[in-house]
Design a protein around this motif. Structure first.
Motif, PDB file in Angstrom:
ATOM      1  N   MET A  11      14.898 -57.348   2.576  1.00  0.00           N
ATOM      2  CA  MET A  11      15.675 -56.314   1.935  1.00  0.00           C
ATOM      3  C   MET A  11      16.286 -55.445   3.033  1.00  0.00           C
ATOM      4  SD  MET A  11      14.455 -53.500  -0.916  1.00  0.00           S
ATOM      5  CE  MET A  11      12.777 -53.723  -0.525  1.00  0.00           C
ATOM      6  N   PRO A  12      17.610 -55.337   3.062  1.00  0.00           N
ATOM      7  CA  PRO A  12      18.285 -54.592   4.122  1.00  0.00           C
ATOM      8  C   PRO A  12      17.983 -53.095   4.106  1.00  0.00           C
ATOM      9  CG  PRO A  12      19.831 -55.957   2.893  1.00  0.00           C
ATOM     10  CD  PRO A  12      18.534 -55.992   2.165  1.00  0.00           C
ATOM     11  N   ILE A  13      17.820 -52.543   5.292  1.00  0.00           N
ATOM     12  CA  ILE A  13      17.637 -51.103   5.444  1.00  0.00           C
ATOM     13  C   ILE A  13      19.013 -50.455   5.396  1.00  0.00           C
ATOM     14  CG2 ILE A  13      16.932 -49.265   7.011  1.00  0.00           C
ATOM     15  CD1 ILE A  13      14.704 -51.144   7.991  1.00  0.00           C
ATOM     16  N   VAL A  14      19.158 -49.456   4.528  1.00  0.00           N
ATOM     17  CA  VAL A  14      20.422 -48.745   4.371  1.00  0.00           C
ATOM     18  C   VAL A  14      20.419 -47.468   5.205  1.00  0.00           C
ATOM     19  CG1 VAL A  14      21.953 -47.668   2.681  1.00  0.00           C
ATOM     20  CG2 VAL A  14      20.681 -49.683   2.057  1.00  0.00           C
ATOM     21  N   SER A  15      19.241 -46.825   5.348  1.00  0.00           N
ATOM     22  CA  SER A  15      19.139 -45.605   6.140  1.00  0.00           C
ATOM     23  C   SER A  15      17.682 -45.331   6.475  1.00  0.00           C
ATOM     24  CB  SER A  15      19.732 -44.418   5.370  1.00  0.00           C
ATOM     25  OG  SER A  15      19.915 -43.306   6.214  1.00  0.00           O
ATOM     26  N   MET A  16      17.475 -44.520   7.518  1.00  0.00           N
ATOM     27  CA  MET A  16      16.144 -44.073   7.910  1.00  0.00           C
ATOM     28  C   MET A  16      16.262 -42.640   8.411  1.00  0.00           C
ATOM     29  SD  MET A  16      14.338 -47.293   9.856  1.00  0.00           S
ATOM     30  CE  MET A  16      15.456 -47.240  11.237  1.00  0.00           C
ATOM     31  N   LEU A  69      26.430 -45.056  -1.572  1.00  0.00           N
ATOM     32  CA  LEU A  69      25.432 -45.914  -2.221  1.00  0.00           C
ATOM     33  C   LEU A  69      26.101 -46.900  -3.171  1.00  0.00           C
ATOM     34  CD1 LEU A  69      22.636 -43.289  -2.864  1.00  0.00           C
ATOM     35  CD2 LEU A  69      22.422 -45.348  -1.460  1.00  0.00           C
ATOM     36  N   GLN A  70      27.073 -46.427  -3.944  1.00  0.00           N
ATOM     37  CA  GLN A  70      27.810 -47.322  -4.850  1.00  0.00           C
ATOM     38  C   GLN A  70      28.543 -48.401  -4.059  1.00  0.00           C
ATOM     39  OE1 GLN A  70      27.573 -47.685  -7.977  1.00  0.00           O
ATOM     40  NE2 GLN A  70      26.826 -45.760  -8.771  1.00  0.00           N
ATOM     41  N   ALA A  71      29.171 -47.996  -2.947  1.00  0.00           N
ATOM     42  CA  ALA A  71      29.890 -48.964  -2.117  1.00  0.00           C
ATOM     43  C   ALA A  71      28.923 -49.976  -1.500  1.00  0.00           C
ATOM     44  CB  ALA A  71      30.673 -48.241  -1.016  1.00  0.00           C
ATOM     45  N   ALA A  72      27.768 -49.515  -1.034  1.00  0.00           N
ATOM     46  CA  ALA A  72      26.770 -50.416  -0.453  1.00  0.00           C
ATOM     47  C   ALA A  72      26.260 -51.403  -1.499  1.00  0.00           C
ATOM     48  CB  ALA A  72      25.606 -49.608   0.123  1.00  0.00           C
ATOM     49  N   ARG A  73      26.093 -50.925  -2.725  1.00  0.00           N
ATOM     50  CA  ARG A  73      25.641 -51.814  -3.796  1.00  0.00           C
ATOM     51  C   ARG A  73      26.682 -52.899  -4.073  1.00  0.00           C
ATOM     52  NH1 ARG A  73      25.465 -51.935  -9.801  1.00  0.00           N
ATOM     53  NH2 ARG A  73      23.501 -52.941 -10.346  1.00  0.00           N
ATOM     54  N   GLU A  91      26.881 -59.715   0.959  1.00  0.00           N
ATOM     55  CA  GLU A  91      26.970 -59.271   2.352  1.00  0.00           C
ATOM     56  C   GLU A  91      25.953 -58.172   2.632  1.00  0.00           C
ATOM     57  OE1 GLU A  91      30.921 -58.406   3.687  1.00  0.00           O
ATOM     58  OE2 GLU A  91      31.770 -59.717   2.167  1.00  0.00           O
ATOM     59  N   GLN A  92      25.713 -57.956   3.910  1.00  0.00           N
ATOM     60  CA  GLN A  92      24.807 -56.898   4.349  1.00  0.00           C
ATOM     61  C   GLN A  92      25.460 -55.544   4.083  1.00  0.00           C
ATOM     62  OE1 GLN A  92      21.866 -57.641   5.668  1.00  0.00           O
ATOM     63  NE2 GLN A  92      21.190 -55.755   6.637  1.00  0.00           N
ATOM     64  N   PRO A  93      24.763 -54.621   3.387  1.00  0.00           N
ATOM     65  CA  PRO A  93      25.360 -53.308   3.145  1.00  0.00           C
ATOM     66  C   PRO A  93      25.465 -52.519   4.433  1.00  0.00           C
ATOM     67  CG  PRO A  93      23.085 -53.305   2.444  1.00  0.00           C
ATOM     68  CD  PRO A  93      23.419 -54.724   2.847  1.00  0.00           C
ATOM     69  N   MET A  94      26.440 -51.620   4.458  1.00  0.00           N
ATOM     70  CA  MET A  94      26.612 -50.779   5.629  1.00  0.00           C
ATOM     71  C   MET A  94      25.507 -49.731   5.706  1.00  0.00           C
ATOM     72  SD  MET A  94      28.165 -49.823   2.825  1.00  0.00           S
ATOM     73  CE  MET A  94      29.868 -49.755   2.433  1.00  0.00           C
ATOM     74  N   ARG A  95      25.256 -49.249   6.906  1.00  0.00           N
ATOM     75  CA  ARG A  95      24.287 -48.176   7.086  1.00  0.00           C
ATOM     76  C   ARG A  95      24.907 -46.878   6.587  1.00  0.00           C
ATOM     77  NH1 ARG A  95      19.212 -48.039   9.703  1.00  0.00           N
ATOM     78  NH2 ARG A  95      18.805 -50.072  10.560  1.00  0.00           N
TER      79      ARG A  95
END
Length: 85
Positions: free
Chosen positions: A1-6, A65-69, A76-80
């Motif tokens: 599961m890709p990390i979106v933010s930390m 978040l909507q764009a990453a979804r 594709e891998q969502p952006m950070r």
């Protein structure tokens, strides 16, 4: 599961094939929770301080978040997304 933010020890992830409503998976130490894009905690629980930080972060980044979804569901891998500082 890709990390979106930390940020502040909080890890935010997003599944590519997740169900509705749109949501993120959040982990802090051994605690886990799932949050909708409106900031509602759907399952799990975080300590109060971390919960407040996650909700604030969600409110600041709802469009991202909507764009990453959308990107994630396209395979594709969502952006950070920018962390809280």
């Amino acid at each position: 599961m890709p990390i979106v933010s930390m940020f502040y020890g909080i890890v935010v992830r997003m599944f590519a094939d997740d169900h509705n409503p749109p949501h993120i998976h959040v982990a802090y130490q051994s605690e886990k929770a799932v949050y909708a894009f409106d900031g509602e905690c759907l399952t799990g629980k975080l300590p109060r301080k971390q919960h407040t930080l996650v909700v604030a972060w969600i409110m600041l980044h709802q469009e991202e978040l909507q764009a990453a979804r959308t990107v994630c569901h396209g395979g594709e891998q969502p952006m950070r997304i920018e962390p809280l500082r």
